[in-house]
Design an enzyme around this catalytic site. Structure first.
Site, PDB file in Angstrom:
ATOM      1  N   THR A  44      42.177  65.991   9.892  1.00 24.63           N
ATOM      2  CA  THR A  44      41.811  65.160  11.048  1.00 24.63           C
ATOM      3  C   THR A  44      42.893  63.902  11.128  1.00 24.63           C
ATOM      4  O   THR A  44      43.338  63.529  12.010  1.00 24.63           O
ATOM      5  CB  THR A  44      40.631  64.573  10.813  1.00 24.63           C
ATOM      6  OG1 THR A  44      39.510  65.604  11.287  1.00 24.63           O
ATOM      7  CG2 THR A  44      40.181  63.519  12.115  1.00 24.63           C
ATOM      8  N   THR A  57      51.976  22.331  42.508  1.00 22.30           N
ATOM      9  CA  THR A  57      51.505  22.217  40.782  1.00 22.30           C
ATOM     10  C   THR A  57      50.309  21.772  40.788  1.00 22.30           C
ATOM     11  O   THR A  57      49.838  20.882  41.418  1.00 22.30           O
ATOM     12  CB  THR A  57      52.703  21.210  40.262  1.00 22.30           C
ATOM     13  OG1 THR A  57      52.661  20.103  40.913  1.00 22.30           O
ATOM     14  CG2 THR A  57      54.173  21.684  40.349  1.00 22.30           C
ATOM     15  N   SER A  80      31.410  41.139  53.726  1.00 18.61           N
ATOM     16  CA  SER A  80      29.935  40.560  53.709  1.00 18.61           C
ATOM     17  C   SER A  80      28.845  41.222  54.264  1.00 18.61           C
ATOM     18  O   SER A  80      29.137  42.156  55.340  1.00 18.61           O
ATOM     19  CB  SER A  80      29.835  39.122  54.245  1.00 18.61           C
ATOM     20  OG  SER A  80      28.813  38.704  54.324  1.00 18.61           O
ATOM     21  N   SER A  81      27.705  41.349  53.593  1.00 21.28           N
ATOM     22  CA  SER A  81      26.365  42.141  54.247  1.00 21.28           C
ATOM     23  C   SER A  81      25.775  41.327  55.425  1.00 21.28           C
ATOM     24  O   SER A  81      24.953  41.644  55.964  1.00 21.28           O
ATOM     25  CB  SER A  81      25.636  42.419  53.343  1.00 21.28           C
ATOM     26  OG  SER A  81      25.040  41.306  52.596  1.00 21.28           O
TER      27      SER A  81
END
Length: 454
Positions: free
Chosen positions: A133, A179, A305-306
């Site tokens: 192995t 920045t 979105s629901s």
């Protein structure tokens, strides 16, 4: 008859009659959790190719009977084509340094070869002949990972090309640079995308170079790299045979003991994958921010979105960021596994390998989707970019070469105190005319320095 019995030193178990796996795989299936982690076809195919190279060499050298050798080769070829993977049942979350996975593929191939030859083919005596192995599994993982990295490099190259195309499209869009997320001095969207393309070009190089780190294999080293129980002719031939079968530039490690117990090359390769994930998340987060303030428009790919109609979210960049975070965690997990190796063997190698295969796979998918569904289709809100540019007091910095810092600061204060734009403030304070401001803000003047050489 719906079951067959197999016995080992522990006892007897019943297996389904049509199962190609045997008692060793069944015990591992019973002993380890059902983690839900995927079995990657590339790893299964790579294990089969390793077995194929061993069967061919053992047959050519006379260590296997021709009848059994021919049947083994045929069985290995079927598995290398991806057939019978449903019988590869051992969970990736396992103990034993990969022994259970190795025995699983041994048993599948032995069952197939027995049917083909009409003779009993043994998983250890025949399929696993001259192997352990500890040389089979790491070799197969490197093959699977190499192929995954090839796909990832192709995806990253596609992203680089997409970013370069966007760089050209948006070269004339002047906007305010930022920045610490605050308005700074003017730049162009083209310049920003040129920076992204440059970073991704380094990622493409890193992914390419990471393949170089994993070409050396320890096949033939058996248990601890010393080649115990394997004949010298076999050891000298099997890696070359595997390279021929896979078409990959594999080579036998110079120090097989080192290649068996230490896996820092894989850790190094994973670090390069992680570096790419770092850049991807940075780019994705930048796009989310620019989209949130309206400078760029991301393509709507699904309802956002629901409850809120007409809302669209930056789900593709968010997905990329999620994938990057997953890669960061996987890399840490792999590091812990690699550092936990003990003496001649690393018992946690399979988990590290799983983390690497998963990371290259999800990275490849995410990069392809990022390129196709976000980068290639995004656009700029040119009017908003121009408006924000002229109304940001920090844009007055372009006056410094002409008026000096003190006068430019006076213009900026005037803009803040009176809600005036740059042209109005500069004109009111005799700092510059609107036409002069327009000239200063032309893309070719904004990008006079700090851009890629043409």
């Amino acid at each position: 008859m719906t079951a067959r019995k197999e016995t080992d030193s522990i006892g007897t178990v019943e297996l389904p009659c049509d199962a190609l796996y045997g008692i060793n795989a069944f015990r591992a299936y019973s002993n380890f959790p059902r983690s839900g982690l995927p079995v990657y076809p590339d790893l299964f195919k790579a294990l089969a190719q390793v077995k194929l190279s061993c069967a061919l060499v053992n047959t050519e050298l006379g260590y296997l009977e021709p009848n059994i050798g021919t049947a083994l080769v045929s069985a290995c070829e079927e598995c290398a084509d991806g057939l019978h993977i449903e019988h590869f049942i051992v969970d990736p979350m396992q103990g034993g340094a990969g022994t259970s996975s190795n025995m699983n593929i041994n048993e599948i191939i032995a069952s197939l070869a027995s049917r083909k030859s009409g003779k009993p083919v043994h998983p250890l005596e025949h399929v696993n002949l001259h192997q352990s192995t500890n040389d089979v599994y790491p070799t197969a993982l490197k093959i699977a990972l190499y192929r995954g990295l090839e796909r990832l490099e192709t995806a990253v190259n596609g992203l680089q090309l997409g970013l370069q195309q966007k760089e050209r499209e948006l070269a004339d869009v002047v906007k305010i640079g930022r920045t610490e997320l605050m308005p700074a001095v003017p730049t162009t969207l083209g310049r920003e995308f040129s920076a992204y393309a440059e970073a991704v070009s380094r990622d493409r190089w890193r992914v390419f170079k990471s393949r170089e780190r994993i070409r050396q294999i320890n096949l033939g080293g058996t248990a601890i790299g010393s080649g115990t129980a394997a004949p010298r002719k076999y050891i000298l031939s099997v890696s070359r045979k595997l390279s021929e079968i896979t078409g990959l530039p594999l080579s036998r490690a110079e120090n097989m003991t080192d290649a068996t117990q230490n896996h820092d090359q894989l850790q190094e390769a994973f670090g390069m994958i992680k570096a790419s994930a770092v850049n991807l998340e940075k780019i994705a987060n930048d796009l989310r921010y620019m989209a949130s303030i309206g400078e760029i428009i991301l393509p709507p790919v699904q309802m956002g979105s629901s409850i809120m109609p007409g809302k669209f979210n930056p789900v593709i960049p968010e997905m990329v960021s999620s994938v990057a975070k997953k890669v960061f965690g996987n890399e840490l997990t792999a590091s812990l596994c690699f550092s936990s190796g003990e003496l001649e063997l690393n018992a946690f190698f399979p988990l590290a390998g799983q983390m690497m295969l998963e990371s290259t796979d999800i990275m490849t998918q995410s990069v392809e989707l990022f390129t196709k569904k976000c980068i290639s289709a995004l656009s700029a809100d040119r009017a908003l970019c121009a408006r924000k540019l002229l109304t940001s007091p920090s844009t007055a910095a372009i006056l410094i070469p002409v008026t000096g810092h003190e006068k430019a600061e006076e213009v900026a204060r005037y803009m803040t105190d009176n809600g005036a734009d740059l042209k109005t403030a500069a004109s009111e304070l005799n700092a510059a005319t609107p036409a002069e401001i327009d000239t200063m803000l032309k893309p070719e003047n904004i990008c006079a320095m700090g851009y890629r050489d043409e």
